[in-house]
Scaffold this active site. Structure first.
Site, PDB file in Angstrom:
ATOM      1  N   ARG A 248      29.308 -11.785  44.205  1.00 50.21           N
ATOM      2  CA  ARG A 248      29.197 -10.324  44.238  1.00 50.21           C
ATOM      3  C   ARG A 248      27.762 -10.017  43.618  1.00 50.21           C
ATOM      4  O   ARG A 248      27.449 -10.716  42.313  1.00 50.21           O
ATOM      5  CB  ARG A 248      30.278  -9.555  43.512  1.00 50.21           C
ATOM      6  CG  ARG A 248      31.673  -9.558  44.118  1.00 50.21           C
ATOM      7  CD  ARG A 248      31.417  -8.729  45.632  1.00 50.21           C
ATOM      8  NE  ARG A 248      33.094  -8.856  46.147  1.00 50.21           N
ATOM      9  CZ  ARG A 248      33.335  -9.837  46.920  1.00 50.21           C
ATOM     10  NH1 ARG A 248      32.473 -10.814  47.131  1.00 50.21           N
ATOM     11  NH2 ARG A 248      34.381  -9.474  47.334  1.00 50.21           N
TER      12      ARG A 248
ATOM     13  N   GLU B  19      24.902  -2.955  51.278  1.00 43.55           N
ATOM     14  CA  GLU B  19      24.997  -3.746  52.645  1.00 43.55           C
ATOM     15  C   GLU B  19      25.122  -2.821  53.754  1.00 43.55           C
ATOM     16  O   GLU B  19      26.092  -1.887  53.546  1.00 43.55           O
ATOM     17  CB  GLU B  19      26.079  -4.839  52.511  1.00 43.55           C
ATOM     18  CG  GLU B  19      25.755  -5.984  51.321  1.00 43.55           C
ATOM     19  CD  GLU B  19      26.671  -7.048  51.369  1.00 43.55           C
ATOM     20  OE1 GLU B  19      27.793  -7.201  52.062  1.00 43.55           O
ATOM     21  OE2 GLU B  19      26.800  -7.733  50.454  1.00 43.55           O
TER      22      GLU B  19
ATOM     23  N   HIS C 290      25.704 -11.639  54.106  1.00 44.76           N
ATOM     24  CA  HIS C 290      27.098 -11.807  53.622  1.00 44.76           C
ATOM     25  C   HIS C 290      27.826 -12.526  54.981  1.00 44.76           C
ATOM     26  O   HIS C 290      28.878 -12.105  55.046  1.00 44.76           O
ATOM     27  CB  HIS C 290      27.551 -10.357  53.556  1.00 44.76           C
ATOM     28  CG  HIS C 290      28.896 -10.249  52.461  1.00 44.76           C
ATOM     29  ND1 HIS C 290      29.020  -9.359  51.523  1.00 44.76           N
ATOM     30  CD2 HIS C 290      29.539 -11.489  52.103  1.00 44.76           C
ATOM     31  CE1 HIS C 290      30.119  -9.802  50.646  1.00 44.76           C
ATOM     32  NE2 HIS C 290      30.481 -10.987  51.023  1.00 44.76           N
TER      33      HIS C 290
END
Length: 317
Positions: free
Chosen positions: A237, A266, A285
């Site tokens: 994270r 994001e 990601h």
């Protein structure tokens, strides 16, 4: 008939990853492939949805969103942990939140893709070849005999450790609750402090759960301890690392580089420094984004919806 909306299906694969047709006489299923960042637009898109399926933490569900969606009754997330969903607010609004299984291996594999990509300069060397540039511009770095430091040695961190050992690396670990006994069971060297791990490691890889104890765990003073050629890898994270401090040490060349698959915001804004820094290998990601994982996510999402409609038990978060 109930209405189900699947959010953030970037690759447009949700409908062919599971038997959604099995719901056709009970649920009208719609898919949104484009991310909606504006909350007002999101409320408008979901206003008539009884069921929403979300992909990991791409679209947060805070309390205000639950309050704005009175029709919503079931929220299905991929995986069994989603920090971006306000579970207390969901309960208060009578929304059932359930999840699916998720394999630990895709993020492990992604971690090593970033490590190897940085260590052997894969992207710039490939780009030079494609563009007709010079042959062999860089000098790769060895993994064997060098130290891999893990911030977090749980299921994912432990699997990353085993790969490091297969490469002949010395692997050590630390976390806020790590003990010598847990280190021994994982087959890694116990390090007494975060600071010592950062100072001694050639590659530092983060595998911690984000929470109050780990938010901004790695700050400017911690990054200053790292070796000048050290690599920092984060597939966990983004908020575990102070973003501004990391950008500063990368821009100044104070560390060797960073491999990043997670970001504070994001999708990453177009002008963000991570998009242009030459010592950053950034991916959007992708850690959990694999065919097998998606098949599991959507198949079990369909199962969750069937179970909920039938009044049976579901995988409650």
């Amino acid at each position: 008939m109930m209405k189900c909306i699947i959010l953030d299906d970037y690759q447009n694969v949700a409908l062919r990853s599971a038997d959604w047709a099995s719901l056709h006489d009970r649920v009208d299923v719609q898919v949104l492939t484009t991310h909606i960042d504006d909350e007002a637009a999101l409320v408008a898109a979901l206003a008539s949805a009884d069921i929403v399926v979300v992909m990991r933490e791409r679209t947060p569900f805070p309390a205000g969103l639950f309050a704005a969606l009175p029709c919503l009754r079931l929220l299905v997330t991929s995986g069994m942990r989603n920090a971006s969903i306000d579970l207390e607010a969901a309960r208060a609004h009578g929304v059932t939140v359930c999840g699916t299984a998720s394999s630990l291996m895709p993020p492990v594999e992604m971690t090593w893709a970033l490590i190897l990509g940085l260590a052997r300069h894969i992207v710039p060397e490939n780009r030079a070849m494609q563009q007709g540039g010079p042959w062999q511009r860089s000098l790769g770095r060895d993994l064997a005999g060098h130290r891999l430091g893990l911030l977090g040695v749980g299921r994912i961190g432990g699997a990353v450790a085993r790969v490091g050992q297969a490469f002949g690396m010395r692997v050590s670990g630390w976390s806020p609750h790590f003990t010598p006994e847990r280190a021994a069971s994982a087959g890694v060297e116990f390090v007494a402090s975060k600071e010592l791990l950062l100072a001694e490691s050639d590659i530092v890889s983060i595998h911690l759960v984000l929470g109050d104890a780990t938010r901004r765990l790695v700050g400017a003073s911690d990054l200053a301890l790292m070796k000048r050629d050290a690599l920092l890898i984060n597939t966990s994270r983004a908020a575990i690392v102070d973003e501004a401090a990391l950008i500063e040490v990368l821009e100044s060349g104070r560390i060797g580089g960073a491999g990043l698959d997670v970001f504070e915001h994001e999708p990453l804004p177009p002008q963000h420094p991570y998009r242009t820094l030459s010592n950053v290998l950034a991916t959007p990601h992708l850690g959990y984004v694999t065919r097998d994982n998606y098949d599991t996510y959507f198949r079990q999402a369909v199962e969750d919806i069937h179970a909920w409609l039938d009044g049976c038990s579901v995988r409650i978060l």
